[in-house]
Write an enzyme that holds these catalytic residues in place. Sequence first.
Site, PDB file in Angstrom:
ATOM      1  N   ASP A  70       0.821  -1.200   0.000  1.00 12.65           N
ATOM      2  CA  ASP A  70       0.000   0.000   0.000  1.00 12.65           C
ATOM      3  C   ASP A  70       0.860   1.257   0.000  1.00 12.65           C
ATOM      4  O   ASP A  70       2.068   1.216   0.277  1.00 12.65           O
ATOM      5  CB  ASP A  70      -0.905   0.023   1.234  1.00 12.65           C
ATOM      6  CG  ASP A  70      -2.118  -0.879   1.076  1.00 12.65           C
ATOM      7  OD1 ASP A  70      -2.372  -1.321  -0.056  1.00 12.65           O
ATOM      8  OD2 ASP A  70      -2.795  -1.140   2.084  1.00 12.65           O
ATOM      9  N   LYS A 114      -3.354   3.143  -2.231  1.00 10.62           N
ATOM     10  CA  LYS A 114      -4.507   4.041  -2.325  1.00 10.62           C
ATOM     11  C   LYS A 114      -4.160   5.334  -1.604  1.00 10.62           C
ATOM     12  O   LYS A 114      -3.598   5.315  -0.503  1.00 10.62           O
ATOM     13  CB  LYS A 114      -5.743   3.421  -1.660  1.00 10.62           C
ATOM     14  CG  LYS A 114      -6.136   2.054  -2.197  1.00 10.62           C
ATOM     15  CD  LYS A 114      -7.343   1.539  -1.447  1.00 10.62           C
ATOM     16  CE  LYS A 114      -7.755   0.152  -1.917  1.00 10.62           C
ATOM     17  NZ  LYS A 114      -6.812  -0.875  -1.491  1.00 10.62           N
ATOM     18  N   MET A 118      -8.587   8.667   8.373  1.00 11.53           N
ATOM     19  CA  MET A 118      -8.846   8.908   6.953  1.00 11.53           C
ATOM     20  C   MET A 118      -9.902   9.995   6.740  1.00 11.53           C
ATOM     21  O   MET A 118     -10.796   9.870   5.912  1.00 11.53           O
ATOM     22  CB  MET A 118      -9.286   7.600   6.262  1.00 11.53           C
ATOM     23  CG  MET A 118      -8.258   6.489   6.370  1.00 11.53           C
ATOM     24  SD  MET A 118      -8.802   4.937   5.623  1.00 11.53           S
ATOM     25  CE  MET A 118     -10.034   4.385   6.799  1.00 11.53           C
TER      26      MET A 118
END
Length: 523
Positions: A36, A58, A174
């Site tokens: 990631d 991502k 996030m």
Amino acid sequence: MKKGKVYIAGAGAGDVGCLTLKVKDIIEKADIILYDNLVSDEILSFSSPKAVLVDVGKIASFHKLKQEDINNLLIEFSKKYDIVLRLKGGTPFVFGRGAEEAEVLLKNDVDFEIMQGVSSVTSVPESMGIPLTHREFASGFYVVTGRKKRDFDLNEDDYKKIASLKDTTLVFMMSVAKANIIAQNLISAGKNKNTKAAIISNGTLANAQKYEYTLEELSQVEDTGIFDTPGMLIVGEVVELSYKLNSSSKKLLNGKRIIINVPKEKGDKLQKKLYNLGAQVLNVSTNCLEKKYDREEILNFFDNNYERQLKILQEEIIKEVNEKNSNKLLKKLKNINNGYICFTSAYAVDIFFEILKENSIDIRQLLGYKICVVGSATSDKLKSYGIISDIMPNIYDAKSLAEELINQKARKVICILPHNIQSDLYTKLLENNIDCVRINIYEKKSKKVKIYREKTDDIYVFTSSSSVTGLVNSYEKEHFRGRLAFCIGKQTKKIAEQYGFNTVMSDNATIEELIRCIEKYYA
């Protein structure tokens, strides 16, 4: 059809110190790694040179691959490779979709194992001196993400529930892009507008940033683009403790990322020292060292030396016994000098003794040779094998060692060196008509690298001229112009300056002196 095993593992928050030993071990063994965006270059550097690295990262509002595509790759690769590693930031089962991937693997009869990581939920606040619990401020903490699978935003009921929690630190993962909206909604739901809040971006890394507000101040921030991702929002009075408890900010190199280029085979002494001073350290390791030697050449050298040594001993013993002078005999035996053996690196010492062991060669067959080293690190390595060097120059470089041997009127010199590398020691001795033999016992192999998260304020530390060229050969010649570089030795400094680095040179060519040079620069 061959079936491999998939490991779903957490790499921690980013700092290599948050990586567990168990996960580090599987990184080193993996045939293929799907990683990631949150996995740092430093952690990926532990992977095998033969491993295939696949970036499936991502970032906010942009996914290189859809989750479904990643799932399919894990299934596909499990049929081709023995060890498939799905490497995630933090820990797999906390906002990492690790459970979703494991369910897919289970459904498709793919063998898998979950490897826990250090969660950023706790480690990132701690890196900034923010405790999530404290007896005077918070008896617990509540973790939530601003992102849902089907419905992105938290709704009014969600905020009322969250805002009603008493003596609880709130952690929003996030969510920094909507931090102002979250603050507005918390206030609307009844949260005190003067409650402390902090946004931490790139937590545990050199470029980590902390922004502190009250909820009211945060609600008025117009552009949340000032907050880098990855990031988290922390709401609660524990934020106030950061100024007192942030111990990492006291370290000399805190907030600095240092790029080094040292073969992994030479160990991580430099890397550890810089890390302990607070730096984030990336070893690009463009040069790989491998043992390579001519067995017949080694055996002939030792056999010939042994026969020659026996002959000398025999002649001296007969001569002194005839003269009945045992003291003179002992003195002569002690001072017999067949020549000099020179080691120019600690790694060469390790390989040399490894070769002796492989071929059942007794070190005593070198009786009569003086042992020479280029510097203190090589000398210390010899001591670990029970041998004290006879000659070490005051200035730790190959030319100085050559000059020392020339001054001693050396007759025969054996240079233990790598293949296909120009040696100042060997060249200078030949220029002065000294009988010099070069024995090559290892080779350097170079590879090209890319520093993925490169910053213009990255700091470079070079321990040899080859560490400079090994890095710059992966880029355009002018790429590093103006960057700061700390160098060991005049030759390293000279080469670095040819590629545009602004250089600082240590007073002596040792790791310890290089560290002192860096400390002095930033003191």
